[in-house]
Design a protein around this motif. Structure first.
Motif, PDB file in Angstrom:
ATOM      1  N   VAL A 282      25.716 -90.929 -15.912  1.00 29.31           N
ATOM      2  CA  VAL A 282      24.557 -90.982 -16.812  1.00 29.31           C
ATOM      3  C   VAL A 282      23.744 -89.701 -16.739  1.00 29.31           C
ATOM      4  O   VAL A 282      22.806 -89.520 -17.528  1.00 29.31           O
ATOM      5  N   GLY A 283      24.056 -88.832 -15.798  1.00 31.44           N
ATOM      6  CA  GLY A 283      23.367 -87.552 -15.680  1.00 31.44           C
ATOM      7  C   GLY A 283      24.208 -86.578 -14.878  1.00 31.44           C
ATOM      8  O   GLY A 283      24.888 -86.965 -13.911  1.00 31.44           O
ATOM      9  N   GLU A 284      24.182 -85.300 -15.279  1.00 34.79           N
ATOM     10  CA  GLU A 284      25.030 -84.301 -14.611  1.00 34.79           C
ATOM     11  C   GLU A 284      24.334 -82.946 -14.641  1.00 34.79           C
ATOM     12  O   GLU A 284      23.693 -82.581 -15.642  1.00 34.79           O
ATOM     13  N   GLY A 285      24.453 -82.208 -13.528  1.00 31.78           N
ATOM     14  CA  GLY A 285      23.876 -80.870 -13.432  1.00 31.78           C
ATOM     15  C   GLY A 285      24.751 -79.979 -12.574  1.00 31.78           C
ATOM     16  O   GLY A 285      25.478 -80.455 -11.686  1.00 31.78           O
ATOM     17  N   LYS A 300      15.924 -74.243  -0.296  1.00 31.01           N
ATOM     18  CA  LYS A 300      15.378 -75.330  -1.096  1.00 31.01           C
ATOM     19  C   LYS A 300      15.506 -74.979  -2.568  1.00 31.01           C
ATOM     20  O   LYS A 300      15.040 -73.911  -2.996  1.00 31.01           O
ATOM     21  N   PHE A 301      16.112 -75.880  -3.345  1.00 31.22           N
ATOM     22  CA  PHE A 301      16.392 -75.591  -4.746  1.00 31.22           C
ATOM     23  C   PHE A 301      16.103 -76.827  -5.595  1.00 31.22           C
ATOM     24  O   PHE A 301      15.922 -77.944  -5.095  1.00 31.22           O
ATOM     25  N   LYS A 302      16.090 -76.560  -6.899  1.00 29.16           N
ATOM     26  CA  LYS A 302      16.006 -77.632  -7.884  1.00 29.16           C
ATOM     27  C   LYS A 302      16.944 -77.304  -9.026  1.00 29.16           C
ATOM     28  O   LYS A 302      17.212 -76.127  -9.324  1.00 29.16           O
ATOM     29  N   VAL A 303      17.471 -78.355  -9.674  1.00 31.17           N
ATOM     30  CA  VAL A 303      18.434 -78.159 -10.750  1.00 31.17           C
ATOM     31  C   VAL A 303      18.146 -79.172 -11.852  1.00 31.17           C
ATOM     32  O   VAL A 303      17.860 -80.346 -11.565  1.00 31.17           O
ATOM     33  N   PRO A 304      18.176 -78.767 -13.123  1.00 28.55           N
ATOM     34  CA  PRO A 304      17.987 -79.728 -14.221  1.00 28.55           C
ATOM     35  C   PRO A 304      19.219 -80.629 -14.360  1.00 28.55           C
ATOM     36  O   PRO A 304      20.363 -80.153 -14.331  1.00 28.55           O
ATOM     37  N   ILE A 305      18.982 -81.908 -14.494  1.00 25.55           N
ATOM     38  CA  ILE A 305      20.040 -82.887 -14.730  1.00 25.55           C
ATOM     39  C   ILE A 305      20.002 -83.278 -16.209  1.00 25.55           C
ATOM     40  O   ILE A 305      18.946 -83.693 -16.723  1.00 25.55           O
ATOM     41  N   LEU A 332      17.335 -84.891 -18.571  1.00 28.51           N
ATOM     42  CA  LEU A 332      17.036 -86.180 -17.951  1.00 28.51           C
ATOM     43  C   LEU A 332      15.944 -86.062 -16.886  1.00 28.51           C
ATOM     44  O   LEU A 332      14.954 -86.792 -16.924  1.00 28.51           O
ATOM     45  N   CYS A 333      16.118 -85.149 -15.931  1.00 26.40           N
ATOM     46  CA  CYS A 333      15.148 -85.013 -14.840  1.00 26.40           C
ATOM     47  C   CYS A 333      15.453 -83.723 -14.096  1.00 26.40           C
ATOM     48  O   CYS A 333      16.426 -83.016 -14.401  1.00 26.40           O
ATOM     49  N   ASN A 334      14.634 -83.415 -13.108  1.00 28.24           N
ATOM     50  CA  ASN A 334      14.862 -82.300 -12.182  1.00 28.24           C
ATOM     51  C   ASN A 334      15.208 -82.873 -10.811  1.00 28.24           C
ATOM     52  O   ASN A 334      14.475 -83.714 -10.283  1.00 28.24           O
ATOM     53  N   LEU A 335      16.308 -82.404 -10.255  1.00 24.87           N
ATOM     54  CA  LEU A 335      16.757 -82.859  -8.939  1.00 24.87           C
ATOM     55  C   LEU A 335      16.327 -81.842  -7.892  1.00 24.87           C
ATOM     56  O   LEU A 335      16.620 -80.639  -8.018  1.00 24.87           O
ATOM     57  N   TYR A 336      15.657 -82.305  -6.846  1.00 25.02           N
ATOM     58  CA  TYR A 336      15.216 -81.461  -5.739  1.00 25.02           C
ATOM     59  C   TYR A 336      16.141 -81.714  -4.549  1.00 25.02           C
ATOM     60  O   TYR A 336      16.311 -82.872  -4.126  1.00 25.02           O
ATOM     61  N   PHE A 337      16.697 -80.623  -4.013  1.00 24.93           N
ATOM     62  CA  PHE A 337      17.644 -80.763  -2.916  1.00 24.93           C
ATOM     63  C   PHE A 337      17.562 -79.537  -2.019  1.00 24.93           C
ATOM     64  O   PHE A 337      16.940 -78.518  -2.365  1.00 24.93           O
ATOM     65  N   GLN A 338      18.228 -79.615  -0.866  1.00 25.95           N
ATOM     66  CA  GLN A 338      18.301 -78.523   0.104  1.00 25.95           C
ATOM     67  C   GLN A 338      19.741 -78.416   0.607  1.00 25.95           C
ATOM     68  O   GLN A 338      20.449 -79.433   0.693  1.00 25.95           O
ATOM     69  N   THR A 339      20.150 -77.195   0.933  1.00 24.89           N
ATOM     70  CA  THR A 339      21.502 -76.967   1.453  1.00 24.89           C
ATOM     71  C   THR A 339      21.428 -76.140   2.732  1.00 24.89           C
ATOM     72  O   THR A 339      20.595 -75.228   2.844  1.00 24.89           O
TER      73      THR A 339
END
Length: 719
Positions: A282-285, A300-305, A332-339
């Motif tokens: 239902v959502g992909e980025g 720390k990053f963010k990616v549009p879904i 759809l949204c912004n995903l906040y994640f870290q690697t």
């Protein structure tokens, strides 16, 4: 008879003997003369002399009192002057002896310093020679080690750590890191939350999955998992589907496997997929796997879904951005994640660190007991969200031309299929290259034939052979005509390459797609066009040795200068210069094609994505909505009536922003509020939105309304 006595004396008087006449009495005469002489001895003067010598002052009986005083004063002064002169002479003698001793000691010191310096220089030179020999031997063994690891499909990287003292070979610690081609790298991915999903998704459970693909819309990279700790999917999270549900907090740490450093390519990306309870996407980025230093991204990053699954026709980041630029409803949204990278070891394996010391070798071993996950804080404040970036540029580092060339060559090798020798793609590439070489010979000599016909010069032989065209013409051309004949062949190949590139570019503009096999054919043709002079030279040499024909294109200028000037060296140099110029022109055309046209400009897109700053990208604001969605909210509010008779009203406020120092600065913003109006005419805020000066429409939460008396001043920050 007796005589008287007197007479006796007179008569008997004896005369004195004459000593002067007698030599025997001469000493007596001397004594007599000395006794009869007056004394000449001055006892007073002798006494004064003796007194002076003995330091005794004696008064003179022959001087009066005043003269005596003067005389004594003079004597005293003479004595003082004499003592002073004697003391000065004594001091000068001491100083002379001291100076001589100093000079002697200085000479000895300089001599010793010279000996010490000579010994130091001599020993340093010997030590340097020994170090050079040791270093050469060490480098030789190190190169053997690198070659051995390379044969095993590995890569050995050596770094220097100067912070450690007492180490060999340059005074720093040599750190060796081996990465194997088939061994993946574990990466820790922290999924924080998806912001502002609200009512864009229906009520239900959702999972977030992280995979690594070879490119956008490409194949998923899979590895044989040895243990169960590697997982790439979160636990299910419930979403109620209401507009007040602003975010989905997963707060889950995943461990995914990325390719090794020598197997990684710039086109590889993270793919974040939001799945529903049925497993549908239902959502992909997509997010780049490497940064501008060609290392795995960390931070720390963010990616549009985007909504639903991305179409296979989209293979660039710019295409993804164009989707929500044209229509924000695609977002759809912004995903906040870290690697974060993990230690590339499996459970039970050991990590060995060797320190090469001057006196001994120290070896440290650490056993890996499994991945140790970091502890993360929950994102609560706006400052925490601002730390997440969309750009992957590593600050403090610049991409060098060497990195750019490596990036370009890596992409060419990937496109040609040389990275996977067991894949069918490489054999198709070889067939295409052979076909392009075969066809380029006909176009090359066909162009020369047209040039000779244009200048009305006779061609004695022109016939087609199995692999080339056989063309011969007399050596009676002028220098300019000879140069034109040599350049025309590759010029025709370049013109055909430009024509193919324009066809591909026009098809992309009109249709939007171009066959992948067409791109591959143009790419192979471009490579053959660049090396066309080398192919021509090899062909002329083969024909010269096999058929004894030395009038080919590569030898015509040599024959010309040999015939007319008796020296063909100038012809060789001119031929090399012309070939180099044509190869440069062909390389420029191929570079621009590969950068802007090949595979729809995917190479340039990836390069701009991993090297672009934060300001060069468009990222939707958290809570941003489209104008159509706002119109739908307003339409529902105007037509809303509850069973109790409540209604909804819309209030719009306009704000103007000016600058007293800049008369041209004039910006506008609007605040749209939707209120619930009860029967008693009391009002409560239902939803409210702000229209920013750049045209973006963002929805504000109820908490933000209560906490901020200025309504949306925080949202307008920066305008």
């Amino acid at each position: 008879m007796f005589q008287p006595i007197d007479n006796f004396e007179e008569n008997n008087e004896e005369q004195e003997p004459n000593f002067e006449q007698d030599e025997t009495h001469k000493p007596l005469l001397l004594i007599r003369s000395s006794l009869n002489a007056e004394p000449n001895i001055s006892y007073a003067s002798e006494l004064e002399i003796d007194g002076e010598n003995e330091g005794v002052k004696l008064p003179s009986e022959f001087l009066d009192k005043e003269q005596k005083e003067i005389y004594l004063e003079n004597k005293r002064l003479d004595g003082l002057n004499k003592l002073t002169s004697e003391h000065q002479d004594f001091q000068l003698d001491i100083l002379n002896k001291e100076q001589k001793s100093r000079n002697k000691l200085k000479a000895q010191y300089n001599k010793q310093i010279g000996k010490i310096k000579y010994l130091e220089d001599h020993s340093a030179h010997k030590h340097q020679q020994r170090q050079v020999l040791v270093s050469k031997a060490f480098r030789k063994q190190e190169m053997k080690l690198k070659y051995a690891i390379k044969k095993k499909k590995g890569d050995l990287r050596v770094t220097i750590d100067d912070s450690v003292e007492g180490l060999m070979y340059g005074g720093g610690q040599r750190l060796y890191q081996v990465s194997w081609k088939g061994r993946p790298q574990p990466v820790e991915v922290r999924i924080d939350e998806c912001r502002d999903i609200k009512d864009k998704l229906i009520r239900g459970d959702y999972w977030l999955k992280v995979v690594i693909k070879d490119r956008i819309g490409g194949a998923i990279l899979s590895f044989n998992k040895c243990i169960q700790e590697w997982r790439n999917m979160t636990d299910p999270l419930f979403h109620d589907g209401k507009h007040a549900s602003k975010s989905m907090k997963f707060l889950t740490t995943l461990l995914v496997l990325a390719p090794s450093e020598i197997a990684i390519t710039p086109t590889m990306v993270y793919c974040f997929q939001l799945l529903d309870s049925l497993g549908a996407v239902v959502g992909e980025g997509y997010f780049p796997l490497i940064n501008n230093c060609f290392e795995l991204v960390e931070g720390k990053f963010k990616v549009p879904i985007l909504r639903n699954s991305i179409r296979s026709s989209i293979d660039k980041f710019s295409d993804l951005e164009a989707l929500y630029r044209r229509n924000i409803d695609e977002w759809l949204c912004n995903l906040y994640f870290q690697t974060h990278k993990q230690i590339p070891l499996l459970k039970g394996e050991k990590q060995v660190i060797v320190h090469l010391m001057t006196t001994q070798d120290l070896q440290e071993e650490y056993e890996y007991d499994g991945a140790i996950l970091k502890e993360y804080e929950e994102l609560l404040t706006p400052e925490q969200f601002e730390e997440h970036k969309f750009s992957v540029v590593k600050t403090g580092f610049l991409t060098t031309p060497r990195n750019k060339l490596s990036y370009l060559m890596a992409e060419i090798m990937i496109e040609l299929g040389f990275k996977t020798f067991k894949h069918l793609q490489i054999y198709v590439t070889f067939l295409l290259l052979i076909a392009c070489i075969w066809s380029s010979r006909y176009i090359h000599y066909g162009g020369e034939w047209l040039y000779l016909k244009a200048i009305r010069y006779p061609v004695t032989v022109f016939k087609a052979l199995a692999f080339t065209l056989d063309m011969e013409y007399p050596n009676q051309l002028t220098l300019s005509q000879e140069i034109g004949a040599i350049l025309t062949g590759q010029a025709f190949c370049i013109l055909w390459f430009i024509f193919f590139s324009l066809v591909a570019f026009g098809t992309l503009l009109v249709v939007g797609r171009f066959p992948a096999i067409g791109f591959r054919i143009i790419q192979c043709w471009g490579i053959i066009t660049v090396i066309d002079p080398i192919i021509t030279l090899i062909e002329c040499i083969i024909r010269g040795f096999v058929y004894d024909f030395w009038d080919g294109d590569s030898f015509r200028l040599y024959n010309y200068f040999e015939t007319w000037e008796g020296n063909g060296v100038i012809g060789i140099m001119m031929t090399l210069f012309l070939y180099a110029g044509m190869m440069g022109i062909a390389s420029f055309c191929f570079y621009n094609y590969f950068l802007y046209v090949h595979m729809n400009g995917r190479l340039l897109d990836i390069y701009m994505r991993i090297n672009g700053p934060e300001e060069s990208f468009f990222i939707p604001h958290d809570g941003e909505i489209s104008k159509r969605y706002l119109d739908w909210i307003c339409y529902k509010a105007r037509n809303y009536r509850s069973i109790n008779g409540d209604s909804r009203k819309i209030a719009i406020s306009t704000f103007d922003f000016t600058d007293s120092y800049d008369s041209k600065y004039n910006m506008h913003a609007q605040h749209v509020s939707v209120y619930n109006v009860a029967n008693d005419r009391s009002r409560t805020l239902y939803r409210h939105f702000v229209v920013l000066p750049d045209g973006a429409i963002c929805e504000l939460s109820q908490i933000e309304k209560r906490q901020n008396n200025k309504k949306f001043s925080d949202v307008l920050k920066g305008y």
